[in-house]
Structure formats: structure tokens, C-alpha cells
Write a protein that holds these residues in place. Structure first.
Motif, PDB file in Angstrom:
ATOM      1  N   SER A 149       0.807  -1.225   0.000  1.00 48.64           N
ATOM      2  CA  SER A 149       0.000   0.000   0.000  1.00 48.64           C
ATOM      3  C   SER A 149       0.837   1.270   0.000  1.00 48.64           C
ATOM      4  CB  SER A 149      -0.938   0.010   1.218  1.00 48.64           C
ATOM      5  OG  SER A 149      -1.847  -1.069   1.164  1.00 48.64           O
ATOM      6  N   ASP A 206      -9.341   1.073  13.218  1.00 43.78           N
ATOM      7  CA  ASP A 206      -9.147   1.030  11.764  1.00 43.78           C
ATOM      8  C   ASP A 206      -9.443  -0.355  11.190  1.00 43.78           C
ATOM      9  OD1 ASP A 206      -8.251   3.741  11.287  1.00 43.78           O
ATOM     10  OD2 ASP A 206      -6.404   3.209  12.339  1.00 43.78           O
ATOM     11  N   GLU A 209     -11.872  -1.213   1.673  1.00 44.06           N
ATOM     12  CA  GLU A 209     -11.087  -1.358   0.439  1.00 44.06           C
ATOM     13  C   GLU A 209     -10.129  -0.188   0.265  1.00 44.06           C
ATOM     14  OE1 GLU A 209     -13.324  -2.073  -3.070  1.00 44.06           O
ATOM     15  OE2 GLU A 209     -14.220  -3.930  -2.329  1.00 44.06           O
ATOM     16  N   GLY A 210     -10.589   0.992   0.665  1.00 45.82           N
ATOM     17  CA  GLY A 210      -9.731   2.164   0.605  1.00 45.82           C
ATOM     18  C   GLY A 210      -9.498   2.690   2.012  1.00 45.82           C
ATOM     19  N   LEU A 211      -8.279   2.564   2.508  1.00 52.90           N
ATOM     20  CA  LEU A 211      -7.948   2.963   3.876  1.00 52.90           C
ATOM     21  C   LEU A 211      -7.510   4.429   3.883  1.00 52.90           C
ATOM     22  CD1 LEU A 211      -7.512   2.000   6.817  1.00 52.90           C
ATOM     23  CD2 LEU A 211      -5.178   1.361   6.149  1.00 52.90           C
ATOM     24  N   VAL A 212      -8.119   5.241   4.739  1.00 53.52           N
ATOM     25  CA  VAL A 212      -7.764   6.664   4.835  1.00 53.52           C
ATOM     26  C   VAL A 212      -6.563   6.799   5.763  1.00 53.52           C
ATOM     27  CG1 VAL A 212      -8.515   8.962   5.535  1.00 53.52           C
ATOM     28  CG2 VAL A 212     -10.121   7.415   4.393  1.00 53.52           C
ATOM     29  N   ARG A 215      -3.591   9.392   7.353  1.00 52.91           N
ATOM     30  CA  ARG A 215      -3.191  10.767   7.638  1.00 52.91           C
ATOM     31  C   ARG A 215      -1.671  10.795   7.648  1.00 52.91           C
ATOM     32  NH1 ARG A 215      -5.801  15.209   9.608  1.00 52.91           N
ATOM     33  NH2 ARG A 215      -4.563  16.744  10.786  1.00 52.91           N
ATOM     34  N   GLU A 236      -4.405  13.958   4.234  1.00 55.19           N
ATOM     35  CA  GLU A 236      -5.087  12.672   4.183  1.00 55.19           C
ATOM     36  C   GLU A 236      -5.109  12.129   2.761  1.00 55.19           C
ATOM     37  OE1 GLU A 236      -8.968  12.923   5.873  1.00 55.19           O
ATOM     38  OE2 GLU A 236      -8.219  12.814   7.936  1.00 55.19           O
ATOM     39  N   ARG A 237      -5.002  10.825   2.647  1.00 58.75           N
ATOM     40  CA  ARG A 237      -5.103  10.185   1.338  1.00 58.75           C
ATOM     41  C   ARG A 237      -5.759   8.827   1.531  1.00 58.75           C
ATOM     42  NH1 ARG A 237       0.028   8.865   3.153  1.00 58.75           N
ATOM     43  NH2 ARG A 237       0.862   6.821   2.577  1.00 58.75           N
ATOM     44  N   GLN A 238      -6.265   8.307   0.452  1.00 57.87           N
ATOM     45  CA  GLN A 238      -6.878   6.982   0.500  1.00 57.87           C
ATOM     46  C   GLN A 238      -5.998   6.008  -0.254  1.00 57.87           C
ATOM     47  OE1 GLN A 238     -10.738   5.838  -1.583  1.00 57.87           O
ATOM     48  NE2 GLN A 238     -11.458   6.062   0.524  1.00 57.87           N
ATOM     49  N   VAL A 239      -5.663   4.890   0.392  1.00 57.91           N
ATOM     50  CA  VAL A 239      -4.796   3.895  -0.244  1.00 57.91           C
ATOM     51  C   VAL A 239      -5.545   2.572  -0.343  1.00 57.91           C
ATOM     52  CG1 VAL A 239      -2.696   4.990   0.631  1.00 57.91           C
ATOM     53  CG2 VAL A 239      -3.763   3.157   1.944  1.00 57.91           C
ATOM     54  N   GLU A 274      -0.456  10.485  -5.538  1.00 57.69           N
ATOM     55  CA  GLU A 274      -1.592  10.474  -4.616  1.00 57.69           C
ATOM     56  C   GLU A 274      -1.501   9.295  -3.641  1.00 57.69           C
ATOM     57  OE1 GLU A 274      -5.099  10.463  -6.962  1.00 57.69           O
ATOM     58  OE2 GLU A 274      -4.735  12.429  -7.847  1.00 57.69           O
TER      59      GLU A 274
END
Length: 311
Positions: A163, A177, A182-185, A187, A193-196, A279
Motif C-alpha cells: 500500500s 481502523d 477497500e480504501g484505507l484513509v 493521515r 489525508e489520502r486513500q490507499v 496520490e
């Protein structure tokens, strides 16, 4: 107020200005605590040098006296003390930011100082692991005398490679958490913040770790636990990685962070575009991500030279 470790060389007005600037950087630019601490050290070094260089403590208004010769003298002094070109460039960048802020606040002209060129340095390329090396490393880490510890280290490193998490981001995960969407936020640096994406293999690795962990899954506790039940430290993961690379004969560059580099490089090799990788990594600037094109090109040239050796 900022302490003066050099015994009175920092004027009260300058100490106050430095504190205000650091607070402004933290509040308006989302600087991390590590960045603010580094900036404080950089500016204290500069202001200490300036007081000795001019023979007096300097108030904020005194910065209008700065000339290129003063900035060059500071740079030469830092290099003499053993500061590398990259660290010096970062230090000079912080000084310039403080000078610009002070100039706006005090109505000063510091253009002469700001016109000084930054030291040049060659940015070293990240040294990722090959997919086979990364897999061998994970397999080795999992083979631990204490099964739950091996499962834990495998889960953490799988998140770094699968990831693109920083080690600090993985270890900051909380029990709340889990289970992962499927998309972990995440920080990251500067509070961004981003989604992986979370691969099934990573989700399975975390699930197995939690099944074996003596404390199981507790929503109000850290997701990854140390031997005594507290939050897992980066040092423990780095130690596991050291043992694995020693057993596999990998170079010292094979660190947990190298798995994050590997995530980016392997994505790029598979046709991923830089914007998407930027991203996923949480880079504020595309120029930071572009270093991976250099890695990819370097690997390509290594293959070329191996296939076409010179006589």
C-alpha cells in the motif's frame, strides 16, 4: 519562548519572532512536528552564527543588513562543520522562509540575502528491492521463533510494500481502523489525508496476526502491538528487517522504507502514471514522485548494459 542554547546571543525580539514564525508554519502550512523541530534548529544555527559574525545579538529589523557575503559565510561555516550539501540546502531554505516572513512583518528589504543561490546537490535515487527480494524478505521476517511476532512483522511490511505506507503511518493505525475497508484513509505528513488501496494479501496478513496476537483485536488500543502490549515501535520493525537482510545477503539499503520505494517503483514499472502514484504515496509535490522515473530508467540501463557489455 524559544530557549537560547548559546547564552544570550538571541535577542528577546528575535526569539519571539522565531516562535511566531514556527507557529505560523505549523498552523497555516500543516508542518509536522518533526519539520518544525528541524526548522527551529536551522534558524537557531543561523541566528547564532549571525550574532557571532556581526559581534552582537540581532533584532528582527537588523536582518535588513544581510548581504550575499553574510549568507555565503554562513554556508561556508556550516560546510566546515561537516554539514552535507543536501542538509545545507534544507537549512538555507528554512532561513529564506523566515527572512521572507520577517520582511513582510517588519517591512524590510531582504532581497540581497534572498538572491544568494542554494548549494547544489545530487539527489540520491531510492534503492528499491526487486519483487523477488521483497517477497523473500517478507517470507524471512515471517519465520520467527514467536509465531505472533513473525505474523505481526509480516503484516506491517506487507502494508509498506502493498500500500506504500510509511512505517510511521502503519504503526499509527488503531484498533478502530480494523477491519480495513477497500480504501484505507491515511493521515500522512503535514496532516494530509489520502486513500490507499488494501490488497487482500495485506488484509489476510493482518487478520492472521490478530488471530495469533496474545491481546487479540481491541478497538481502543493500537493495531500493532509490541512484546509488552504497547504500540509497536519503528525500531522493532527495523531490527526484524536487519535480521532478514543479513540472512538474505541484501544491502544495508534494504530497510522498511525501501519497501515503500519498491511499491512506487513496481507500480511505475507496471505502467502506473506518476499522478496516481503521487496520490497513493501522499507526496505534496509531483517533483518528489518524479525521482522514481530515475529509478526506473536506472534499472532499464542496468539491464541494457548487462545484455550488451562493452568489449
Amino acid at each position: 519562548m524559544t530557549d537560547d542554547p548559546w547564552g544570550g546571543l538571541l535577542s528577546p525580539a528575535m526569539a519571539e519572532a522565531l516562535d511566531r514564525w514556527l507557529l505560523t508554519e505549523a498552523a497555516t502550512r500543516d508542518r509536522s512536528i518533526h519539520t518544525v523541530t528541524a526548522y527551529r534548529a536551522d534558524l537557531l544555527a543561523f541566528l547564532h552564527f549571525l550574532a557571532l559574525h556581526w559581534g552582537e545579538s540581532v533584532p528582527p529589523s537588523g536582518l535588513a543588513r544581510l548581504r550575499q557575503t553574510d549568507m555565503r559565510a554562513f554556508a561556508a561555516s556550516e560546510r566546515t562543520r561537516g554539514l552535507g550539501a543536501r542538509s545545507l540546502a534544507r537549512r538555507m531554505s528554512g532561513v529564506r522562509s523566515f527572512l521572507r516572513w520577517t520582511a513582510d512583518r517588519e517591512g524590510l528589504d531582504v532581497s540581497a540575502a534572498l538572491s544568494t543561490r542554494s548549494p547544489k546537490y545530487t539527489r540520491s535515487l531510492p534503492r528499491p528491492l526487486t519483487p523477488l527480494q521483497a517477497q523473500d524478505t517478507l517470507d524471512r521476517v515471517a519465520d520467527h521463533g514467536t509465531p505472533w511476532v513473525g505474523a505481526r512483522d509480516l503484516a506491517v511490511l506487507t502494508l509498506l510494500w502493498g500500500s506504500g505506507l510509511r512505517i510511521s503511518e502503519a504503526l499509527a493505525l488503531e484498533g478502530t481502523d480494523w477491519p480495513f475497508p477497500e480504501g484505507l484513509v491515511i493521515r500522512g505528513k503535514g496532516g494530509r489525508e489520502r486513500q490507499v488501496p488494501v490488497l487482500d494479501v495485506a488484509r489476510q496478513a493482518v487478520a492472521r496476526y490478530l488471530d495469533l496476537c496474545p491481546w487479540g483485536h481491541q478497538a481502543d488500543r493500537p493495531l500493532f502491538r509490541g512484546i509488552r502490549g504497547g504500540r509497536l515501535t519503528a525500531g522493532a520493525v527495523e531490527a526484524a528487517m536487519r535480521q532478514a537482510r543479513a540472512a538474505l545477503g541484501l544491502p544495508a539499503s534494504a530497510t522498511p522504507h525501501a519497501l515503500r520505494h519498491s511499491f512506487a517503483t513496481h507500480l511505475l514499472s507496471a505502467g502506473g502514471d506518476l499522478r496516481t502514484i503521487q496520490e497513493l504515496l501522499g507526496h505534496a509535490s509531483l517533483s518528489t514522485t518524479q525521482v522514481y522515473t530515475g529509478v526506473d530508467n536506472a534499472q532499464l540501463m542496468a539491464v541494457y548494459h548487462a545484455a550488451h557489455p562493452r568489449g
